[in-house]
Design an enzyme around this catalytic site. Structure first.
Site, mmCIF file in Angstrom:
data_model
loop_
_atom_site.group_PDB
_atom_site.id
_atom_site.type_symbol
_atom_site.label_atom_id
_atom_site.label_comp_id
_atom_site.label_asym_id
_atom_site.label_seq_id
_atom_site.Cartn_x
_atom_site.Cartn_y
_atom_site.Cartn_z
ATOM 1 N N HIS A 2 106.823 -52.932 17.166
ATOM 2 C CA HIS A 2 107.756 -53.955 16.799
ATOM 3 C C HIS A 2 107.265 -55.362 17.450
ATOM 4 O O HIS A 2 107.930 -56.404 17.042
ATOM 5 C CB HIS A 2 109.022 -53.746 17.140
ATOM 6 C CG HIS A 2 109.683 -52.464 16.639
ATOM 7 N ND1 HIS A 2 109.238 -52.203 15.258
ATOM 8 C CD2 HIS A 2 110.285 -51.580 17.039
ATOM 9 C CE1 HIS A 2 109.945 -50.830 15.175
ATOM 10 N NE2 HIS A 2 110.425 -50.457 16.128
ATOM 11 N N ASN A 30 115.790 -52.991 8.867
ATOM 12 C CA ASN A 30 117.479 -52.738 8.300
ATOM 13 C C ASN A 30 118.317 -53.598 9.104
ATOM 14 O O ASN A 30 118.119 -53.583 10.328
ATOM 15 C CB ASN A 30 117.581 -51.381 8.701
ATOM 16 C CG ASN A 30 117.185 -50.243 7.765
ATOM 17 O OD1 ASN A 30 117.309 -50.533 6.448
ATOM 18 N ND2 ASN A 30 116.723 -49.159 8.062
ATOM 19 N N GLU A 88 115.856 -40.837 21.389
ATOM 20 C CA GLU A 88 114.211 -40.924 21.950
ATOM 21 C C GLU A 88 113.800 -39.549 22.190
ATOM 22 O O GLU A 88 114.237 -38.836 23.294
ATOM 23 C CB GLU A 88 114.363 -41.910 22.981
ATOM 24 C CG GLU A 88 113.059 -41.980 23.704
ATOM 25 C CD GLU A 88 111.726 -42.064 22.820
ATOM 26 O OE1 GLU A 88 111.700 -43.150 22.209
ATOM 27 O OE2 GLU A 88 111.052 -41.234 22.821
ATOM 28 N N CYS A 120 118.604 -46.020 10.784
ATOM 29 C CA CYS A 120 118.916 -45.120 11.963
ATOM 30 C C CYS A 120 120.237 -45.674 12.475
ATOM 31 O O CYS A 120 120.546 -46.701 12.931
ATOM 32 C CB CYS A 120 117.851 -45.593 13.035
ATOM 33 S SG CYS A 120 117.938 -45.046 14.701
ATOM 34 N N GLU A 137 123.354 -37.988 12.936
ATOM 35 C CA GLU A 137 122.996 -38.177 11.509
ATOM 36 C C GLU A 137 121.814 -37.354 11.249
ATOM 37 O O GLU A 137 120.769 -37.512 11.841
ATOM 38 C CB GLU A 137 122.904 -39.731 10.944
ATOM 39 C CG GLU A 137 123.795 -40.606 11.413
ATOM 40 C CD GLU A 137 123.537 -42.001 11.204
ATOM 41 O OE1 GLU A 137 124.198 -42.756 11.375
ATOM 42 O OE2 GLU A 137 122.384 -42.400 11.147
#
Ligand code: SAH
Ligand code: SF4
Length: 371
Positions: A237, A311, A181, A354, A95
């Site tokens: 995160h 998300n 990555e 993602c 994508e």
């Protein structure tokens, strides 16, 4: 006899020259060829009108130009985000996303392309749709580059603007934040980024290219020593090893005590201030205590935090925190002296997070994510 094809977009300027000479032409033809590919956005050899017909036929036989096929093309309701699912030569899919930002701080329009660097991802972060698809293979440099060229061509043929510089460039920024990555595909990513950055190629400034990593420490230190000086984003995160281990398996190999010094090293070597990305998930990493830990970890480091309203993915475990929660988290960081911004995910109506579009596509077609 099957010969390995030469993929034009995999080549740097020296390699392109060598190819041209091998095909019996003068080396300067390589510059013309590069002009057509990177400046004039040609999509076929037929368009390259100042190259001799014989040379174009030889190229047609010896070299492969574009390989990506758009399978799905989605535009968000507000018209500002466009996501494409591309099929690669071997049938695998990736994508890429184009994002328009009209009112930026600088007052200039920004057009950012978010690209993939691998099919799937080996890092297996638990909150990430791509991570949950497993790893298939690295992208070649040309496959990484072609995502950008595709959007440049698309914009040049469909969007008009009064701004001459913008019209010439078509896009203003590239972020390596799609699937994969980037530092786990180091050489190919470096080759692609060099062409993006070089005069011979797309001529995007290093400040306009952002590499995002989950934190592969040795490769991050290596990147610090390159002359590229890209902008750097780190997927943080969580600010304790305990929590980060649970969200991102990579943390078990490269814990925060190794990751943070590597980020500081990057800042020292390149002068680029790292941005730490922190996606908030309800009840997992979004408490006042989590904000305090983050402040503690990053205090005194010249950096920024990008708070992301996470998300949602297929897994029920990770639900987005509310914007109100994000604003509270932000206040705590500001109180601790940490510069930060909140990013609300773009294009959630077109599964632009993602790996989301690909996840849905795999489900609809009953395809298996990993060979
Ligand atoms: N592999 C690299 C770059 C691609 S991921 C990396 O991890 O940095 C791009 C960004 O999307 C990363 O910051 C990643 O942590 C984030 N991301 C992945 N899944 C997400 C989700 N469900 N919600 C919000 N951000 C997510
Ligand atoms: Fe891979 Fe990045 Fe997703 Fe982690 S967040 S699985 S590193 S793409």
């Amino acid at each position: 006899m099957d010969k390995e094809p030469v993929y034009l977009l995999d080549l740097n300027s020296e390699e392109l020259k060598a190819l041209v000479v091998t095909l019996g032409e003068k080396a300067y033809r390589a510059d013309q060829l590069a002009q057509w590919i990177y400046k004039k956005s040609a999509v076929s050899f037929d368009e390259m009108s100042d190259l001799p017909q014989g040379f174009r036929s030889k190229l047609q036989e010896a070299a492969v130009f574009f390989t990506l096929k758009p399978l799905e093309d989605k535009i968000s309701c507000d018209g500002q985000t466009r996501k494409i699912l591309f099929q690669l030569e071997d049938g695998q899919t990736i994508e890429s996303t184009l994002m328009f930002y009209e009112n930026t701080n600088s007052g200039r329009e920004r057009r950012t392309v978010c690209i993939s660097t691998q099919v799937g991802c080996p890092m297996a972060c638990h909150f990430c749709a791509t991570g949950q698809q497993g790893f298939v293979r690295n992208l070649r440099p040309g496959e990484i580059l072609e995502q950008v060229l595709y959007f440049i061509h698309l914009i040049k043929t469909t969007v008009t603007t009064e701004d001459r510089e913008l019209a010439r460039k078509a896009i203003t920024n590239v972020v390596l934040m799609g699937m994969g990555e980037p530092l786990a595909n180091y050489e190919n990513v470096r080759t692609a980024v060099q062409t993006l950055n070089s005069k011979y190629g797309v001529e995007l400034g290093a400040r306009q290219i952002t590499l995002s990593t989950s934190g592969l420490v040795p490769q991050l230190r290596r990147l610090a020593e390159e002359s590229l000086h890209l902008e750097l984003a780190i997927s943080l995160h969580a600010a304790t090893d305990d929590l980060r281990n649970r969200l991102m398996p990579v943390n078990r190999k490269y814990p925060l005590a190794e990751l943070i010094p590597a980020c500081i090293y990057y800042l020292e070597k390149t002068g680029r201030r790292p941005t730490f990305e922190y996606a908030l998930f309800e009840g997992i990493n979004d408490s006042a205590e989590n904000a305090r830990e983050t402040t503690e970890l990053l205090k005194g480091i010249n950096c920024a935090v990008n708070i992301i309203v996470g998300n949602p993915t297929a897994s029920n475990e990770f639900r987005s925190s509310s914007l109100a929660k994000a604003q509270i988290f932000q206040k705590h960081l500001f109180a601790g002296g940490i510069f930060n911004t909140i990013r609300v995910s773009r294009g959630t109506d077109i599964e632009a997070g993602c790996g989301q579009l690909k996840s849905r596509w795999l489900k609809d077609t009953n395809s298996q994510p990993v060979k």
